[in-house]
Design an enzyme around this catalytic site. Structure first.
Site, PDB file in Angstrom:
ATOM      1  N   THR A 107       0.821  -1.216   0.000  1.00 17.96           N
ATOM      2  CA  THR A 107       0.000   0.000   0.000  1.00 17.96           C
ATOM      3  C   THR A 107       0.856   1.267   0.000  1.00 17.96           C
ATOM      4  OG1 THR A 107      -1.821  -1.090   1.102  1.00 17.96           O
ATOM      5  CG2 THR A 107      -1.704   1.281   1.380  1.00 17.96           C
ATOM      6  N   SER A 150       1.911  -7.603  -0.436  1.00 23.93           N
ATOM      7  CA  SER A 150       2.627  -8.549   0.437  1.00 23.93           C
ATOM      8  C   SER A 150       1.951  -9.907   0.604  1.00 23.93           C
ATOM      9  CB  SER A 150       2.971  -7.911   1.782  1.00 23.93           C
ATOM     10  OG  SER A 150       1.847  -7.728   2.581  1.00 23.93           O
ATOM     11  N   THR A 205       1.426  -4.296   4.323  1.00 24.66           N
ATOM     12  CA  THR A 205       1.194  -4.553   5.748  1.00 24.66           C
ATOM     13  C   THR A 205       0.664  -5.962   6.029  1.00 24.66           C
ATOM     14  OG1 THR A 205      -1.022  -3.627   5.626  1.00 24.66           O
ATOM     15  CG2 THR A 205       0.758  -2.122   6.267  1.00 24.66           C
TER      16      THR A 205
HETATM   17  N1  ASP Z   1      -2.386  -5.186   0.077  1.00 24.70           N
HETATM   18  C1  ASP Z   1      -1.409  -4.549   0.864  1.00 24.70           C
HETATM   19  C2  ASP Z   1      -0.189  -5.430   1.037  1.00 24.70           C
HETATM   20  O1  ASP Z   1       0.636  -5.397   0.182  1.00 24.70           O
HETATM   21  C3  ASP Z   1      -1.917  -4.108   2.152  1.00 24.70           C
HETATM   22  C4  ASP Z   1      -1.041  -3.051   2.724  1.00 24.70           C
HETATM   23  O2  ASP Z   1       0.084  -2.809   2.324  1.00 24.70           O
HETATM   24  O3  ASP Z   1      -1.556  -2.428   3.657  1.00 24.70           O
HETATM   25  O4  ASP Z   1      -0.032  -6.094   2.034  1.00 24.70           O
END
Ligand code: ASP
Length: 334
Positions: free
Chosen positions: A16, A65, A98
């Site tokens: 994100t 992620s 995250t």
């Molecule tokens: N979809 C995102 C990730 O790459 C979520 C984030 O980064 O908050 O985990």
């Protein structure tokens, strides 16, 4: 003047914090659309960072992620070890989604061979949205990596003005910016509003330079699967892991680690057949503990590690030994 500034290397992996949404009210679709800033573009948004550090950067990968796992951990760890062995690099910052940030952080916490700061950050709101935390979190992560106080503290996560130890931190909320927590362990300190970076406590368990794990030459890790207990859960999924001959298994039990009867029996059978089985808890705080029954059944306990972190420690432990007592000792050490 610039010569006295620390040299910080920033590695982008996506998430994100790099997400590009279709409009300023988008907090959900950007991830599905998959457009991302490069790490260079993320850093261009915070020129203030150049006042505190000499910054260099690279994109290692650019993914959400959920797509990060053992292969990416090994590549990232190798890259960080190479960078930190370069005499004049003072610290590394990693930007990361995250979703699995806490897992990558704990893997690095156990495998990076350096005392220098390694700080992982991410964001809950993409840089294109109102109220984004992307710029502040990246700025704070650089501030933490640039302070000598971060040395010897293992891998740290920095989001929402809080510094956490990789061992204890987890993502506690699906959408709020204050999502990274460590429950009763608390956070270690903060990069604060007046520009100060303050530490109030330090991790006590072994990490980074003081662990026994050396994964530098590995291209894969032992396979460890997690099975989750729920009222009425039976042997189906434990049996699947057992039949798969996975290298290890984490059972996520209730409270202090209790399991429904058939799940318990099948788990114990797997343990007796030589598949190390670790008992963790679906409660988000507290320990699973050794009892005479647990010992008789052949289980290991996770201490207070969450199941997803117990899995990582077991994967790494299995690169060294299958011995029950040595593996159990690792759960008391790391
Ligand atoms: N979809 C995102 C990730 O790459 C979520 C984030 O980064 O908050 O985990």
């Amino acid at each position: 003047m610039s010569d006295s500034k620390p040299r910080i290397h920033v590695i982008g992996t996506g998430g994100t914090i790099a997400g590009i949404g279709p409009n300023r009210l988008d907090y959900t679709q950007y991830a599905e659309l998959g457009k991302k800033l490069s790490i260079e573009q993320s850093l261009e948004r915070i020129p203030e960072a150049n006042d505190i550090a000499n910054i260099e950067c690279e994109d290692l990968i650019s993914v959400g992620s959920p797509a990060i796992g053992p292969t990416e951990w090994l590549n990232l760890g190798r890259r960080i070890n190479t960078l930190l062995n370069t005499a004049d690099i003072d610290g590394v910052v990693v930007t990361h989604g995250t979703a699995t940030l806490e897992e990558t952080a704990y893997f690095l916490h156990l495998t990076v061979k350096s005392r220098k700061p390694v700080v992982i950050t991410g964001a809950m709101r993409p840089p294109t949205a109102f109220g984004t935390d992307a710029d502040l979190n990246l700025m704070d992560a650089i501030r933490v990596a640039a302070t000598p106080d971060a040395i010897n503290n293992g891998v740290l996560t920095v989001l929402n003005n809080e510094i956490h130890s990789a061992r204890d931190v987890y993502k506690a909320n699906t959408l709020r910016v204050e999502t990274f927590r460590a429950n009763e362990m608390g956070f270690l300190g903060y990069p604060d509003s007046d520009g100060e970076v303050l530490f109030y406590r330090a991790p006590t368990r072994k990490h980074t330079f003081s662990t026994d794990f050396d994964v530098e030459d590995l291209t894969e890790l032992p396979r460890v699967d997690i099975v989750y207990a729920y009222a009425g859960s039976d042997s189906l999924l434990v049996e699947a892991v057992r039949k798969n001959r996975s290298d290890g298994m984490v059972l996520t039990g209730f409270g202090s680690g209790t399991l429904p009867p058939t799940m318990l029996e099948t788990g114990a059978e797997a343990a007796q057949e030589g598949i190390p089985v670790v008992l963790a808890s679906r409660s988000t705080a507290g320990r699973t503990v050794i009892t005479p029954r647990i010992t008789k059944l052949g289980f290991l306990v996770a201490d207070n590690l969450h199941p997803q972190k117990a899995r990582i420690l077991l994967m790494l432990g299995l690169t060294i030994t299958k011995d029950h007592d040595i593996l159990q000792q690792m759960f008391m050490t790391y």
